[in-house]
Scaffold this active site. Structure first.
Site, PDB file in Angstrom:
ATOM      1  N   LYS A 249       0.857  -1.190   0.000  1.00 37.41           N
ATOM      2  CA  LYS A 249       0.000   0.000   0.000  1.00 37.41           C
ATOM      3  C   LYS A 249       0.894   1.242   0.000  1.00 37.41           C
ATOM      4  O   LYS A 249       1.725   1.422   0.891  1.00 37.41           O
ATOM      5  CB  LYS A 249      -0.888   0.010   1.251  1.00 37.41           C
ATOM      6  CG  LYS A 249      -1.629   1.339   1.480  1.00 37.41           C
ATOM      7  CD  LYS A 249      -2.514   1.318   2.744  1.00 37.41           C
ATOM      8  CE  LYS A 249      -3.092   2.699   3.048  1.00 37.41           C
ATOM      9  NZ  LYS A 249      -3.927   2.735   4.276  1.00 37.41           N
ATOM     10  N   LYS A 261     -10.130  12.981   8.038  1.00 38.40           N
ATOM     11  CA  LYS A 261      -9.615  12.663   9.361  1.00 38.40           C
ATOM     12  C   LYS A 261      -9.606  13.915  10.230  1.00 38.40           C
ATOM     13  O   LYS A 261      -9.530  15.030   9.714  1.00 38.40           O
ATOM     14  CB  LYS A 261      -8.165  12.155   9.242  1.00 38.40           C
ATOM     15  CG  LYS A 261      -8.024  10.765   8.671  1.00 38.40           C
ATOM     16  CD  LYS A 261      -6.564  10.336   8.651  1.00 38.40           C
ATOM     17  CE  LYS A 261      -6.401   8.954   8.062  1.00 38.40           C
ATOM     18  NZ  LYS A 261      -7.037   7.886   8.860  1.00 38.40           N
ATOM     19  N   ARG A 335      -7.462  -0.589   1.342  1.00 37.32           N
ATOM     20  CA  ARG A 335      -7.993  -1.836   0.794  1.00 37.32           C
ATOM     21  C   ARG A 335      -8.445  -1.667  -0.653  1.00 37.32           C
ATOM     22  O   ARG A 335      -8.426  -2.602  -1.444  1.00 37.32           O
ATOM     23  CB  ARG A 335      -9.120  -2.349   1.698  1.00 37.32           C
ATOM     24  CG  ARG A 335     -10.309  -1.431   1.798  1.00 37.32           C
ATOM     25  CD  ARG A 335     -11.190  -1.713   3.014  1.00 37.32           C
ATOM     26  NE  ARG A 335     -10.602  -1.199   4.261  1.00 37.32           N
ATOM     27  CZ  ARG A 335     -11.153  -1.362   5.465  1.00 37.32           C
ATOM     28  NH1 ARG A 335     -12.305  -2.010   5.597  1.00 37.32           N
ATOM     29  NH2 ARG A 335     -10.561  -0.875   6.530  1.00 37.32           N
TER      30      ARG A 335
HETATM   31  N1  BES Z   1      -4.061   4.771   6.974  1.00 30.61           N
HETATM   32  C1  BES Z   1      -5.127   4.462   7.848  1.00 30.61           C
HETATM   33  C2  BES Z   1      -4.742   3.479   8.964  1.00 30.61           C
HETATM   34  C3  BES Z   1      -3.685   3.957   9.939  1.00 30.61           C
HETATM   35  C4  BES Z   1      -4.050   4.458  11.164  1.00 30.61           C
HETATM   36  C5  BES Z   1      -2.353   3.832   9.632  1.00 30.61           C
HETATM   37  C6  BES Z   1      -3.082   4.866  12.061  1.00 30.61           C
HETATM   38  C7  BES Z   1      -1.385   4.237  10.536  1.00 30.61           C
HETATM   39  C8  BES Z   1      -1.749   4.750  11.758  1.00 30.61           C
HETATM   40  C9  BES Z   1      -6.262   3.853   7.061  1.00 30.61           C
HETATM   41  O1  BES Z   1      -6.372   4.267   5.742  1.00 30.61           O
HETATM   42  C10 BES Z   1      -7.530   4.260   7.747  1.00 30.61           C
HETATM   43  O2  BES Z   1      -7.816   5.418   7.761  1.00 30.61           O
HETATM   44  N2  BES Z   1      -8.248   3.292   8.293  1.00 30.61           N
HETATM   45  C11 BES Z   1      -9.464   3.552   8.974  1.00 30.61           C
HETATM   46  C12 BES Z   1     -10.461   2.510   8.522  1.00 30.61           C
HETATM   47  C13 BES Z   1     -11.860   2.778   8.966  1.00 30.61           C
HETATM   48  C14 BES Z   1     -12.396   4.020   8.280  1.00 30.61           C
HETATM   49  C15 BES Z   1     -12.706   1.582   8.613  1.00 30.61           C
HETATM   50  C16 BES Z   1      -9.197   3.441  10.472  1.00 30.61           C
HETATM   51  O3  BES Z   1      -8.367   2.623  10.856  1.00 30.61           O
HETATM   52  O4  BES Z   1      -9.778   4.218  11.214  1.00 30.61           O
HETATM   53 ZN    ZN Z   2      -4.676   4.890   4.835  1.00 29.49          ZN
HETATM   54 MN    MN Z   3      -7.500   6.046   5.542  1.00 28.61          MN
END
Ligand code: BES
Ligand code: ZN
Ligand code: MN
Length: 483
Positions: A249, A261, A335
């Site tokens: 990724k 975010k 994903r």
């Molecule tokens: N890149 C983030 C995950 C992440 C979080 C990486 C903290 C490194 C440190 C990923 O794309 C994301 O935002 N995931 C969400 C998924 C949710 C919306 C289902 C998450 O983990 O909150």
């Molecule tokens: Zn991400």
């Molecule tokens: Mn994300």
């Protein structure tokens, strides 16, 4: 950083002498005149070689230009590679801020591993510190490993290539997102790898469109930067042998998109390409040591931005696999990128096995914190290969559950699946989403490295920041398939 091996210990600069628990203090021959002073200082400080204990003796008699640091090594076993690697890291950590040259006296038989640990721990990233005061910058320029072993340098050579991969991955993760974006990243892959005999191919948006990679393209839709897929082929094995595939990724910045975010610490999302960095670093390492194996690395590079043209929650997209996906949260973008790259990898290369790496979910940090990457696979034999590679490399994995119960969580009312499965078991439903893009019979594992790609505190072999997690692991996994 310059690293060299020497039979004779220097008599100037900082010299770290690891001493095992309760062991006699013996200095290298060139420093033997200082032994009396050093032993007295050790006695005065109750130094007994306990792990982490140190005594510093500046300018002892007979070695006025030297600063000798006795470093408690605890119970040492020179044939324990990982322990020696960590010892090398710990030995350098305490002295690297001030000293410009450091020699470490290696326990017999451990020179290469000690060097590997020391060089990993001494990593710095200062290219953007242009006007900083000299004393604000790390001073260390040279590490000398003092050893009488004949073969030390040769034993270190493949580890040096591996470190080049770790360093490359750390640099990539640390680069700011205005400098490292899909196009510049793809160029960098070409520059770093082509000279080592890796074939590098870059797909742009037009090519991906033609291939039907609409799910990945949707993520980059709100960015002014063009999305790219980079394919890196190393053909060190037999002609026609199906390759191992490493998939990463590479979200060069993850704002969350329209599902934006929160602002606090959003800068950390420059590390959301850590999976791709592990793949590029591993390609660097295996090409550098000329691995006898066919390996293809594929990374999906996008920037996830909010914009008038960005993808919306509620959108339904086509994928290269033919399945459709309902986007319910644009922040679950990794994903979406990986799904199409996984399909492309299988259709194009029919790989023997696939391992993907991704900073995929915050939920994996809730589950595992920062010590272990989460491993998701339904293939027990691949799981055991990866656990073995994990134990040998110090890139630690912990197996997590994945099965039909998790696939149920991503059922959509209007499309073939949705891109979120809810808070509960969030890392497993993310893995379940990826599993929908794996053809039956292809051994596949997904490694969620959100907690391990970037660390807030130093470890024995990693300064805080980008770790290069996955490079050592993938190099080990590839080596299981050589010969
Ligand atoms: N890149 C983030 C995950 C992440 C979080 C990486 C903290 C490194 C440190 C990923 O794309 C994301 O935002 N995931 C969400 C998924 C949710 C919306 C289902 C998450 O983990 O909150
Ligand atoms: Zn991400
Ligand atoms: Mn994300």
């Amino acid at each position: 950083m310059e690293l060299n091996f020497a039979q004779n210990c220097p008599t100037t600069g900082t010299i770290v002498v690891p001493i095992a628990k309760e062991a006699d203090i013996v200095l290298p021959e060139s420093l033997s005149g200082a032994e009396g002073d050093v032993r007295r200082a050790a006695r005065a400080s109750d130094f007994a070689g306990k792990a982490g204990q140190t005594v510093t003796i500046a300018g002892p008699a007979a070695a006025e230009g030297a600063t000798i640091v006795l470093f408690g090594a605890g119970e040492v076993n020179a044939s324990d590679d990982l322990a020696m690697q960590r010892l090398g890291g710990k030995a350098i950590a305490g002295v690297m801020k001030k000293a410009s040259s450091v020699a470490i006296v290696a326990p017999d038989g451990a020179a290469a591993r000690l060097a590997f640990g020391a060089i990993q721990r001494s990593y710095t990233f200062t290219k953007y510190m242009k006007k900083a005061e000299a004393d604000q910058l790390p001073q260390l320029k040279t590490i000398t490993i003092v050893t009488s072993e004949e073969g030390a340098e040769a034993a270190y050579a493949p580890l040096g290539e591996l470190y080049a991969g770790v360093k490359l991955a750390r640099d990539l993760v640390t680069e700011p997102p205005n400098v490292l974006y899909p196009e510049s990243y793809a160029e960098l892959c070409r520059d770093e790898l082509t000279g080592l005999g890796v074939e590098v191919e870059v797909l742009g948006e037009a090519e991906m469109e033609k291939l039907g990679m609409h799910m990945m393209l949707g993520v980059g839709q709100g960015s002014v930067r063009e999305s790219k897929t980079v394919i890196m082929r190393w053909s060190g094995g037999k002609d026609g042998d199906r390759p191992l595939a490493l998939v990463g990724k590479g979200v060069t910045f993850d704002t969350g998109g329209i599902s934006l975010k929160p602002g606090a610490n959003m800068d950390e999302m420059k590390m959301d390409m850590g999976g791709s960095a592990a793949v590029v670093g591993a390609m660097r390492a295996i090409a550098g040591r000329k691995a006898k194996c066919n390996v293809v690395g594929l990374i999906g590079l996008v920037e996830n931005m909010p914009d008038g043209n960005a993808q919306r929650p509620g959108d339904i997209v086509d994928t290269m696999s033919g399945q459709t996906v309902e986007i319910l949260n644009t922040d679950a973008e990794g994903r979406l990128v990986l799904g199409d790259v996984l399909t492309y990898a299988q259709e194009t290369y029919k790989p023997k096995a696939i391992v993907d790496l991704a900073t995929l979910t915050g939920a994996i940090i809730i589950a595992l914190a920062y010590e272990h990457g989460g491993m998701f696979t339904e293939d027990d034999s691949l799981a055991s290969d990866l656990m073995e590679a994990s134990a040998a490399s110090d890139d630690s994995l912990w197996r997590m559950p994945l099965g039909d119960a998790h696939r149920k969580m991503i059922k959509s009312d209007v499309a073939d699946m949705k891109n979120i499965g809810g808070r509960d078991g969030g890392s497993s439903s993310a893995a379940a989403f990826l599993s929908r893009f794996i053809e039956k019979g292809t051994p596949w594992a997904h490694l969620d490295i959100a907690g391990t790609a970037w660390k807030k505190a130093d470890t024995d072999t990693e300064p805080k920041g980008g770790t290069g997690f996955g490079v050592r692991l993938l190099d080990q996994w590839v080596s299981q398939h050589e010969g």
